[in-house]
Design an enzyme around this catalytic site. Structure first.
Site, PDB file in Angstrom:
ATOM      1  N   GLY A  31       0.825  -1.199   0.000  1.00 23.66           N
ATOM      2  CA  GLY A  31       0.000   0.000   0.000  1.00 23.66           C
ATOM      3  C   GLY A  31       0.855   1.243   0.000  1.00 23.66           C
ATOM      4  O   GLY A  31       1.876   1.278  -0.661  1.00 23.66           O
ATOM      5  N   SER A  32       0.433   2.269   0.738  1.00 27.27           N
ATOM      6  CA  SER A  32       1.205   3.500   0.815  1.00 27.27           C
ATOM      7  C   SER A  32       0.433   4.551   1.576  1.00 27.27           C
ATOM      8  O   SER A  32      -0.783   4.470   1.722  1.00 27.27           O
ATOM      9  CB  SER A  32       1.540   4.064  -0.581  1.00 27.27           C
ATOM     10  OG  SER A  32       2.237   3.152  -1.367  1.00 27.27           O
ATOM     11  N   ASN A  33       1.163   5.581   2.021  1.00 26.61           N
ATOM     12  CA  ASN A  33       0.579   6.839   2.455  1.00 26.61           C
ATOM     13  C   ASN A  33       1.206   7.947   1.628  1.00 26.61           C
ATOM     14  O   ASN A  33       2.379   7.862   1.245  1.00 26.61           O
ATOM     15  CB  ASN A  33       0.902   7.154   3.925  1.00 26.61           C
ATOM     16  CG  ASN A  33       0.503   6.062   4.885  1.00 26.61           C
ATOM     17  OD1 ASN A  33      -0.657   5.671   4.935  1.00 26.61           O
ATOM     18  ND2 ASN A  33       1.468   5.561   5.644  1.00 26.61           N
ATOM     19  N   ARG A  65      -5.503   2.902   9.511  1.00 25.95           N
ATOM     20  CA  ARG A  65      -4.405   3.740   9.019  1.00 25.95           C
ATOM     21  C   ARG A  65      -4.927   5.028   8.389  1.00 25.95           C
ATOM     22  O   ARG A  65      -4.350   6.106   8.587  1.00 25.95           O
ATOM     23  CB  ARG A  65      -3.545   2.933   8.034  1.00 25.95           C
ATOM     24  CG  ARG A  65      -2.335   3.684   7.504  1.00 25.95           C
ATOM     25  CD  ARG A  65      -1.238   2.740   7.029  1.00 25.95           C
ATOM     26  NE  ARG A  65      -1.722   1.740   6.109  1.00 25.95           N
ATOM     27  CZ  ARG A  65      -1.801   1.910   4.783  1.00 25.95           C
ATOM     28  NH1 ARG A  65      -1.439   3.051   4.251  1.00 25.95           N
ATOM     29  NH2 ARG A  65      -2.230   0.933   4.014  1.00 25.95           N
ATOM     30  N   ASN A  84      -4.666   4.351   0.982  1.00 26.06           N
ATOM     31  CA  ASN A  84      -5.165   3.132   0.328  1.00 26.06           C
ATOM     32  C   ASN A  84      -6.644   2.873   0.504  1.00 26.06           C
ATOM     33  O   ASN A  84      -7.142   1.853   0.022  1.00 26.06           O
ATOM     34  CB  ASN A  84      -4.371   1.883   0.735  1.00 26.06           C
ATOM     35  CG  ASN A  84      -2.896   2.044   0.490  1.00 26.06           C
ATOM     36  OD1 ASN A  84      -2.098   1.918   1.407  1.00 26.06           O
ATOM     37  ND2 ASN A  84      -2.521   2.354  -0.725  1.00 26.06           N
TER      38      ASN A  84
END
Length: 806
Positions: free
Chosen positions: A241-243, A542, A513
């Site tokens: 995923g990612s931020n 998150r 995400n």
């Protein structure tokens, strides 16, 4: 004139220094009689600064590709070579048919399945046809020149050096490559969410031998399939995923933009990032992280704009349910007319065995598929089969999208590149620029599944899967159920740019995400089709933590790059903020301070109550109580359905703070607490041990403590560690923070940028750059980006190399 100036600039760089040689490495080479390696006298100048970061200068795209291919090979030759074995369909030949496949480039369970798929792609000439398409539908000349140069640079490095990495030293499978190999690797990345997800189902598809359509067992159950599909597509954000967040000028100290990118990608294998700067004087100057084997910067910045990507919620495939001819299950009906499936026979050489030949079956919609992973079976019966549509299987445009980003002078240009090229298969884009503008857009290549089309054309199975997961199953027997075309779409059957969820110039734009809905909590995005993602649904832990953090930062204002750096390593555990105090009180209220674990044993948990109460709610390496909470929370969320954890349910009117208030009376709470205590004591781990003593990686025989935490904790600095209590706790990281960048501007020509490649540049244990940035990550330290010429030339570790074909 411009070309001559570029050549003079490159020559000047070379003349300023004496040429030296790169660290040694070499390989056994065996040419392919059908695809001879590229030659042509290409060259580039590579200036290495601290931590082995190469700044590659070349006079054109072919030479830039050459320098990139060379430099990647110097750091990652074994990982690259392993991937090229994959896309050539040769894993069974070298490693055995039944061994586990390369997870970086497909979901195939075995080498044989992987080889059957990629050899099928080769046999059909799929990528060659895409390369022949004129731009913008196909790749531009510049992109193709980069591929040609990359192959030549990789080959030149093999020819001129000796491999020291034990992972492939003296290996027969390390061979020269062609530009087609490079292109197929890019194709594999593009279809990861589509055909790549279904490789086993494509290669295992066989026509039924008997009357399997007459019984209910021959049909997938709608409710079970919908549930499995929802879990399958949701799993992407947990594994990879990612931020990312962009802050606008109204929130910053100097009115210019800020960008923090924190992609969560594998720490090992062929989906790692690799860091560089690419320069063609007067034409391109961009720095950042590239996925291994790719020719362009994937996530990065230039002098004017910075961008990052997050894995998007859009479902990049759909299914067409075929109605078969009762007399022949390889014939399907469309508007009553018979269409015969296309057979694609593929032969795979196998180590120590006879070659294996299998047939794949293709339709007008795509390949027949009998499963999407192990959890979503799609049986091929005498009456029904399923074909998979993956619009990214005709998308070779990602490099042109990236080149457009690299040349952008602001967020408008980033958005324009996405509109022109439409090349991103499975990511969102978040960007900020030096003028203080921000951008979020879910501009990805998706099948053109409108809610109206799904309502009108879904089969009974699709009516269950589409609302719950975004996976459409359309009636393939009806011509009026074709996907159609938007006028601004570069290819048929996908959404055009005007349909993409997009937010411009918000004070902040953030994604972790989840869908586009809460990109900015004050300006929620709505009105997009279900295939893009959901609206008004519960967000991940998150996302909730990230929105809380960045909204507070925006409200506070006067932000600088230092604030981005602090956010990256704040290591706040939102789950802890919500749960720990209630858990500690419920623990203290247990009769006699005991709870029963999963084995039925009574466990004294009184010490745990105090540890949870005293925990600082962070997952820093010195946090005491973080390890206990982590093991407790993992056990509780595994045992108790999410809908039963909370006393206050989710509310779309308050999506950031709901659900909340842990229900400590729920069956499983006391058991999860007892299990965590038992587990840590059995491993001789104090309940209040500092997290870093039991969450670490081992490099060069030394432990490096690692902060951060798993997905369910909601930590921005996400890591997914491997639990091995016999060796001391969490002893390795599989996925998590990878190429991190914090970028801003101060009015000069040079961006203010701090970067960090968590697992370092090289996968070779013999390299000095195998561990150096991992040590920085352990100590929560950063690399100061050297983007401008004066900064590069003043690097204390400067090493300049001119590389060329010989």
């Amino acid at each position: 004139m411009r070309t001559r100036l570029r050549r003079l600039a490159v020559t000047a760089v070379a003349l300023l220094t004496a040429a030296t040689t790169l660290p040694a490495a070499a390989a056994e080479r065996s040419g392919d009689r059908h695809e001879r390696p590229s030659h042509g006298g290409l060259s580039a100048v590579i200036r290495y600064t601290e931590y082995g970061i190469p700044h590659i200068v070349a006079e054109d795209y072919a030479n830039l590709g050459f320098g990139t291919g060379w430099a990647q090979a110097a750091d990652q030759v074994c990982t690259l070579a392993d991937g090229f074995v994959t896309v050539r369909g040769e894993r069974s030949r070298y490693f055995g048919a039944d061994a586990g496949a390369d997870p970086a480039l497909s979901s195939a369970a075995t080498n044989l399945s992987s080889d059957l798929y990629f050899r099928g792609v080769r046999r059909a000439g799929t990528v060659e046809k895409l390369l022949a398409e004129p731009a913008p539908r196909g790749p531009s000349r510049d992109s193709k020149e980069l591929m040609r140069g990359f192959a030549a640079g990789y080959n030149a490095w093999l020819k001129q050096n000796r491999i020291t990495d034990p992972a492939c030293r003296d290996a027969s499978w390390v061979r020269p490559v062609t530009s087609l190999d490079v292109a197929v690797r890019g194709f594999a990345l593009a279809v990861l969410g589509g055909q790549g997800r279904a490789v086993d189902g494509i290669t295992a598809a066989r026509p039924p031998a008997g009357n399997t359509g007459a019984t209910p067992e021959g049909k997938p159950r709608a409710d079970a399939t919908a549930r499995a599909a929802r879990e399958l597509f949701a799993a992407d954000s947990a594994d990879m995923g990612s931020n990312a967040v962009a802050f606008g000028g109204r929130t910053t100290a100097n009115g210019r933009g800020l960008l923090l990118g924190n992609p969560h990608y594998p720490w090992h294998g062929g989906r790692r990032f690799w860091q560089s700067q690419q320069t063609i004087p007067g034409r391109l100057n961009v720095a950042g992280g590239s996925l291994l084997g790719t020719t362009t910067v994937s996530i990065g910045h230039n002098a004017h704009v910075a961008w990052s990507h997050t894995v998007a919620t859009g479902v990049t495939l759909n299914l067409h349910q075929l109605t078969l001819d009762p007399a022949d299950p390889t014939v399907y009906l469309v508007d009553g007319r018979r269409e015969r499936m296309t057979k694609r026979s593929v032969t795979v050489p196998v180590k120590n065995g006879a070659p294996v030949t299998k047939t794949q079956w293709w339709t007008r919609y795509g390949p027949v598929v009998t499963s999407l992973g192990a959890s979503v079976p799609l049986p091929w019966t005498t009456t029904t089969a399923y074909a998979l549509n993956d619009p990214n299987s005709v998308n070779m445009r990602a490099s042109d999208t990236a080149l457009g980003f690299g040349k952008a002078r602001g967020t408008d240009d980033v958005l324009d590149s996405l509109r022109r090229t439409q090349g991103l298969p499975w990511t969102n884009t978040i960007a900020a620029d030096s003028r203080g503008r921000t951008l979020f857009t879910q501009s990805q290549v998706l099948p053109r599944i409108t809610d109206e089309l799904a309502e009108r054309c879904s089969t009974p199975l699709g009516k269950a899967t589409y609302p719950s997961s975004g996976l459409a199953v359309l009636d393939g027997s009806r011509g009026d159920c074709a996907l159609g075309r938007d006028r601004d779409a570069v290819q048929p059957g996908i959404f055009g740019p005007d349909r993409m969820p997009t937010l411009e110039d918000a004070p902040y734009a953030e994604n972790s995400n989840d869908s586009a809905w809460l990109t900015n909590a004050d300006r929620p995005l709505t009105g997009y089709e279900r295939v893009f993602g959901t609206v008004g649904t519960q967000r991940s832990m998150r996302t909730r933590g990230a929105v809380e953090d960045v909204a507070a930062m925006a409200d506070r204002g006067e932000l600088t790059v230092r604030d981005l750096q602090r956010q990256q390593f704040a290591n706040r555990a939102p789950a802890g903020d919500l749960v720990a105090a209630d858990a500690a009180r419920a623990c203290a209220a247990l009769p006699d301070g005991t709870a029963t674990d999963s084995d039925g044993s009574a466990v004294d948990v009184r010490e745990a109550c105090g540890v949870l109460a005293g925990w600082d709610r962070t997952v820093d390496t010195d946090s005491r109580g973080a390890l206990l909470f982590d093991r407790f929370w993992r056990g509780l969320t595994k045992a108790v359905p999410a809908g039963r954890l909370w006393k206050v349910p989710f509310s779309p009117a308050d999506p950031v703070t709901t659900p909340n208030t842990l229900d400590t009376d729920v069956p499983g709470f006391a058991t999860a607490l007892a299990d965590a205590v038992t587990e840590l004591r059995a491993a001789d781990m104090p309940l209040d041990a500092p997290l870093g003593e039991h969450q670490f990686v081992v490099r060069g025989g030394k432990r490096l403590p690692v902060g951060g935490g798993t997905e369910s904790l909601g930590v921005w600095n996400k890591i997914e560690p491997v639990w091995d209590p016999a060796r001391g706790g969490y002893t390795e990281v599989t996925t998590g923070s990878s190429y991190i960048q914090a970028v801003g501007w101060d009015g000069s020509r040079c961006p203010v940028a701090r970067t960090l490649l968590t697992y370092s540049q090289s996968s070779n244990p013999a390299s000095r750059h195998y561990t150096d940035q991992t040590r920085l990550f352990s100590g929560e330290k950063w690399v100061t980006s050297r983007f401008c010429e004066r900064d590069i030339w003043t690097s204390p570790d400067l090493r300049v190399v001119r590389v060329r074909e010989r």
